[in-house]
Design an enzyme around this catalytic site. Sequence first.
Site, mmCIF file in Angstrom:
data_model
loop_
_atom_site.group_PDB
_atom_site.id
_atom_site.type_symbol
_atom_site.label_atom_id
_atom_site.label_comp_id
_atom_site.label_asym_id
_atom_site.label_seq_id
_atom_site.Cartn_x
_atom_site.Cartn_y
_atom_site.Cartn_z
ATOM 1 N N GLY A 16 4.828 -10.130 4.024
ATOM 2 C CA GLY A 16 5.721 -10.069 5.043
ATOM 3 C C GLY A 16 5.052 -10.834 6.247
ATOM 4 N N ASP A 69 2.482 -9.209 8.819
ATOM 5 C CA ASP A 69 1.032 -9.247 8.569
ATOM 6 C C ASP A 69 0.634 -10.859 8.514
ATOM 7 O OD1 ASP A 69 -0.074 -6.483 8.245
ATOM 8 O OD2 ASP A 69 1.767 -6.724 6.991
ATOM 9 N N MET A 94 0.834 -1.208 -0.044
ATOM 10 C CA MET A 94 0.132 0.122 -0.055
ATOM 11 C C MET A 94 0.855 1.151 0.162
ATOM 12 S SD MET A 94 -3.528 -1.030 1.822
ATOM 13 C CE MET A 94 -2.724 -0.484 3.541
ATOM 14 N N ALA A 100 4.115 3.974 1.223
ATOM 15 C CA ALA A 100 4.605 4.323 2.227
ATOM 16 C C ALA A 100 5.684 3.339 2.733
ATOM 17 C CB ALA A 100 3.744 4.454 3.428
ATOM 18 N N GLY A 114 11.209 -2.865 5.517
ATOM 19 C CA GLY A 114 10.269 -4.011 5.638
ATOM 20 C C GLY A 114 9.799 -4.397 4.014
ATOM 21 N N HIS A 115 9.319 -3.531 3.356
ATOM 22 C CA HIS A 115 8.895 -3.806 2.101
ATOM 23 C C HIS A 115 9.946 -4.217 1.076
ATOM 24 C CE1 HIS A 115 5.746 -0.820 3.368
ATOM 25 N NE2 HIS A 115 4.794 -1.582 3.105
HETATM 26 P P1 AMP Z 1 1.609 -2.908 3.425
HETATM 27 O O1 AMP Z 1 2.069 -1.841 2.474
HETATM 28 O O2 AMP Z 1 1.581 -2.372 4.962
HETATM 29 O O3 AMP Z 1 0.189 -3.233 3.210
HETATM 30 O O4 AMP Z 1 2.449 -4.028 3.387
HETATM 31 C C1 AMP Z 1 2.788 -4.558 2.207
HETATM 32 C C2 AMP Z 1 3.789 -5.956 2.505
HETATM 33 O O5 AMP Z 1 4.878 -5.646 3.065
HETATM 34 C C3 AMP Z 1 2.970 -7.042 3.099
HETATM 35 O O6 AMP Z 1 3.054 -8.162 2.542
HETATM 36 C C4 AMP Z 1 3.354 -6.726 4.805
HETATM 37 O O7 AMP Z 1 3.128 -7.790 5.492
HETATM 38 C C5 AMP Z 1 4.921 -6.488 4.271
HETATM 39 N N1 AMP Z 1 5.541 -5.740 5.406
HETATM 40 C C6 AMP Z 1 5.046 -4.633 5.927
HETATM 41 N N2 AMP Z 1 6.044 -4.272 7.154
HETATM 42 C C7 AMP Z 1 6.994 -5.254 7.151
HETATM 43 C C8 AMP Z 1 8.040 -5.422 7.883
HETATM 44 N N3 AMP Z 1 8.310 -4.825 8.795
HETATM 45 N N4 AMP Z 1 8.853 -6.516 7.714
HETATM 46 C C9 AMP Z 1 8.841 -7.646 6.626
HETATM 47 N N5 AMP Z 1 7.422 -7.242 5.804
HETATM 48 C C10 AMP Z 1 6.554 -6.070 5.973
#
Ligand code: AMP
Length: 280
Positions: A147, A150, A30, A32, A36-37
């Site tokens: 990740g 989640d 999503m 930002a 991690g991403h």
């Molecule tokens: P989001 O943008 O928050 O929807 O996350 C996109 C992807 O990045 C999802 O698969 C999350 O699980 C992964 N993700 C977010 N934060 C982390 C993190 N700290 N470590 C590993 N993967 C992450």
Amino acid sequence: MRIVHKLSDLRRAVAGLRGDGAAVALVPTMGALHAGHMALVEAAQASGAKVVASIFVNPKQFGPTEDLARYPRPAEADTKLLTEHGCDLLWMPGVDEMYPAGFATNVSVSGVSDGLDGAARPGHFDGVATVVAKLFNQVRPDAAYFGEKDFQQLAVIRRMVADLDFGLEIVGVPTVRESDGLALSSRNAYLSADERARAVALPLALTAAKRATEAGERGAIPAAMASLAAAGFAIDYVELVDAATLGEPVPGRPRRLLAAARIGTTRLIDNLPVAASTNV
Ligand code: AMP
């Protein structure tokens, strides 16, 4: 890195990436973006695949009182980060491209979606499953990277891919953390300095509860809840579950400890693996 906003352009661009017989890996996000991403992008690259990242703030996975309007959308910084990391293609559809007028389909994964965040955020995992199913059909990747941060989302997607015969590999990537242990999250940007300092209580409480549980001690979860409350968190849940089904722990099978809690107006989630035990 090429950026595409229209499905017709995406199809052509993915066909181009596949031109020389390369596999394609998808990293849905999503935006930002943070380290991690980037760990997902790096894991996908390490497989030898061409990497397609997607950025779409999916309205369907936000509840009516959640943070859709204020969710950060730093498009330029995100593009720069992905370019620097050698991502091959960025898929950035608008809401009308993803959900054109008349869109009427809902993908709902029962069981694994029901407890934990599914209970705290009604409809959330339907929104996730629906958009991820669409992303899989749009990109048609050989693999997709998610990740463990989640963890329930990962379990929901694994279930959906198995049930609907998507025929792609789902790869889970370990959580990337700040040096004090706080899991990186786009939502950490909402925290004030004081909240950020107190937020470390979340990984600390989970780590202590994991150790105590693995040592066979009782009362680890109430103790974790007490330390979260003492740091000023309002707790949604702290639960020990079976790592595959997210149901009741089963003797001899890997477990997972998951928590969600709010500090001020920011909701944080985290989880840790807990070794299997014969006497759960
Ligand atoms: P989001 O943008 O928050 O929807 O996350 C996109 C992807 O990045 C999802 O698969 C999350 O699980 C992964 N993700 C977010 N934060 C982390 C993190 N700290 N470590 C590993 N993967 C992450």
